[in-house]
Design an enzyme around this catalytic site. Structure first.
Site, PDB file in Angstrom:
ATOM      1  N   LEU A 139       0.851  -1.190   0.000  1.00  0.00           N
ATOM      2  CA  LEU A 139       0.000   0.000   0.000  1.00  0.00           C
ATOM      3  C   LEU A 139       0.890   1.244   0.000  1.00  0.00           C
ATOM      4  CD1 LEU A 139      -2.778  -0.868   2.607  1.00  0.00           C
ATOM      5  CD2 LEU A 139      -3.138  -0.287   0.203  1.00  0.00           C
ATOM      6  N   HIS A 162       5.953  38.675  10.451  1.00  0.00           N
ATOM      7  CA  HIS A 162       7.383  39.015  10.579  1.00  0.00           C
ATOM      8  C   HIS A 162       7.915  38.456  11.891  1.00  0.00           C
ATOM      9  CE1 HIS A 162      11.075  41.318  10.214  1.00  0.00           C
ATOM     10  NE2 HIS A 162      10.943  41.655  11.494  1.00  0.00           N
TER      11      HIS A 162
END
Ligand code: NAD
Length: 452
Positions: free
Chosen positions: A35, A431
């Protein structure tokens, strides 16, 4: 009777299976190996795990002293790295197994053979279905002279032999796989040679993007031969002796291993070819992911188009909705490309080399002018924005930076939804973050970047 049988449980197949189940369909998924397919087991997940190990090792060596962290000696242990790799791959695979069960999808671990457009065989069982999705994936391309030389690796072999990685390696192909493996091996101090046929490594990227990564690889001691072709390989005991050629100039490279990274090709078995499906390089589909046979769909690498896991997943989603009777169209206009080099590369939309200089404005902002980059002691790279001259719409972004692969989503949204430079610069960027490099590159389109 199933609504859908999916062949192949890679990112395309398993994502499609889950979405189909969410849409109320009875689904079986047939997989002959594991899988998760190539991505989980021998592609995206193992390479990114190893690159994380190499990156940390690199950072400890290059930054700890500057950051005031005393480390007496640094070394790595390939056995432990291999254990970690196995844990990550197994967890990822088990996660998919859990989701398959949770969504009541029948998982059949066997080789599927298409009998006709409504029947698929596994062993002695013949299953009936209304629709079939082909998601067989791809495999590494191997061609002469490499197919006749013993012991040449492709990316498939690398993880099986991790504990035996060589001290020197010639990587043929300076594309995505070549550069990612070179980054890993060179970070661990191995001698790496890259031979690339085209003018520069990462030939689909702009030259300035490629050069940034080239400089970084050269700093790590990688030898890069661009515009070169491997013309002969011989094995002498444990060593490979390769002759490469550029315009009549021949160079000899001796290496313990050769890794072939020259692209991948779709897996299209005989049973698929026999049902009369239209094949070009890969299986042909329309934008609903439907082939020329109305109840057969194809998704992912078997289409031999854009061979990326995230594209494969989205194609799986599109196929699922169309099978469920909704209309969903595949949109390839804002596909992000990510390369886990150091610094990373991420791009979306048009490249500078493909744009008409009369019609666009190109703005570049360097990583070195960003405050957050200084705090993490990174100065290499840039963000390049390409905007339409008249409309000021953002039509392309290339990022070369630490965390570029995460940063690119802002660019994907901008390109996909046709954002203008003003719309992006009016969004306040936090920021101090690397995302401000994108902001300033976009401000630069109008000549209004602040920090340069
Ligand atoms: P690629 O197409 O990216 O690169 C192959 C490179 O080999 C090219 O640069 C090509 O010019 C060069 N080449 C071809 N023949 C050559 C020869 N005889 N000698 C020297 N150079 C030669 O293919 P890849 O790197 O093998 O990757 C395969 C696929 O897997 C790609 O579609 C890639 O996008 C995908 N992939 C994606 C990621 C990611 O998204 N981060 C990572 C790995 C792989």
């Amino acid at each position: 009777m199933y609504d859908v049988i999916i062949i192949g449980a890679g990112p395309a197949g398993y994502v499609s299976a889950i979405r189909l189940s969410q849409l109320g369909k009875k689904v079986a998924i047939i997989e002959k190996e594991y899988l998760g397919g190539t991505c989980t087991n021998k592609g995206c997940i193992p390479t990114k795990t190893l690159l994380s190990c190499a990156h940390l090792y690199d950072e400890i060596i290059s930054k700890s002293n500057k950051f005031g962290i005393n480390i007496n000696s640094v070394s790595y242990d390939l056995n432990k790295m291999d254990n970690y790799l196995t844990t990550v791959v197994t967890q990822t695979r088990k996660g998919i197994e859990y989701l398959i069960k949770k969504n009541k999808i029948d998982f059949i671990n066997a080789t599927a053979e298409i009998v006709d457009t409504n029947h698929v065989k596994t062993g002695n069982n013949i299953l009936e279905t209304k629709n079939i999705i082909l998601a067989h994936g791809s495999e590494p391309a191997v061609f002469p002279p490499f197919n006749s030389i013993e012991g040449i690796w492709t990316s498939d072999d690398f993880f099986i032999n991790l504990k035996d990685i060589p001290n020197s390696i010639l990587i043929v192909g300076g594309g995505v796989i070549g550069v990612e493996f070179a980054t890993f091996l060179a970070s661990l101090g191995k001698k790496v040679y890259i031979v690339e046929l085209m003018d520069h490594i990462l030939p689909t990227e702009d030259l300035d993007v490629s050069q940034e990564i080239k400089r970084s690889l050269l700093r790590k001691g990688v030898e890069i031969y661009e515009k070169n072709k491997v013309i002969n390989v011989e094995k002498d005991g444990k060593m490979y002796i390769s002759k490469i050629e550029e315009n009549g100039k021949i160079t000899e490279i001796n290496s313990e291993k050769i890794l072939l990274a020259v692209g991948r090709k779709p897996v299209i078995p005989e049973d698929v070819k026999k049902i009369g499906i239209e094949i070009n390089k890969g299986i042909k589909t329309d934008l609903n992911m439907r082939t020329n046979i109305s109840n057969i769909y194809a998704i992912g690498d078997i289409r031999a188009d854009i061979m990326l896991a995230h594209v494969a997943m989205y194609e799986g989603i599109v196929a699922a909705h169309n099978i469920a009777g909704e209309k969903k169209i595949m949109d390839y206009n804002a596909v992000p490309n990510v390369i886990f080099s150091n610094p990373e590369i991420a791009t979306v939309g048009i490249k500078e080399k493909d744009a008409n200089p009369e019609e666009v404005i190109v703005s570049k902002f360097p990583v070195s002018a960003n405050a957050r980059a200084r705090t993490i002691n990174e100065k290499n790279g840039f963000v390049k924005v390409i905007a339409d001259k008249r409309s000021k719409k953002i039509i392309g972004i290339s990022i070369v930076s630490q965390n570029a692969t995460e940063m690119i989503m802002e660019g994907v949204l901008a390109v996909k939804y046709g954002m203008t430079t003003n719309q992006l610069t009016d969004a306040i960027h936090p920021h101090p973050t690397l995302s401000e490099i994108i902001l300033e590159a976009v401000e630069g389109v109008e000549g209004k970047a602040i920090h340069i």
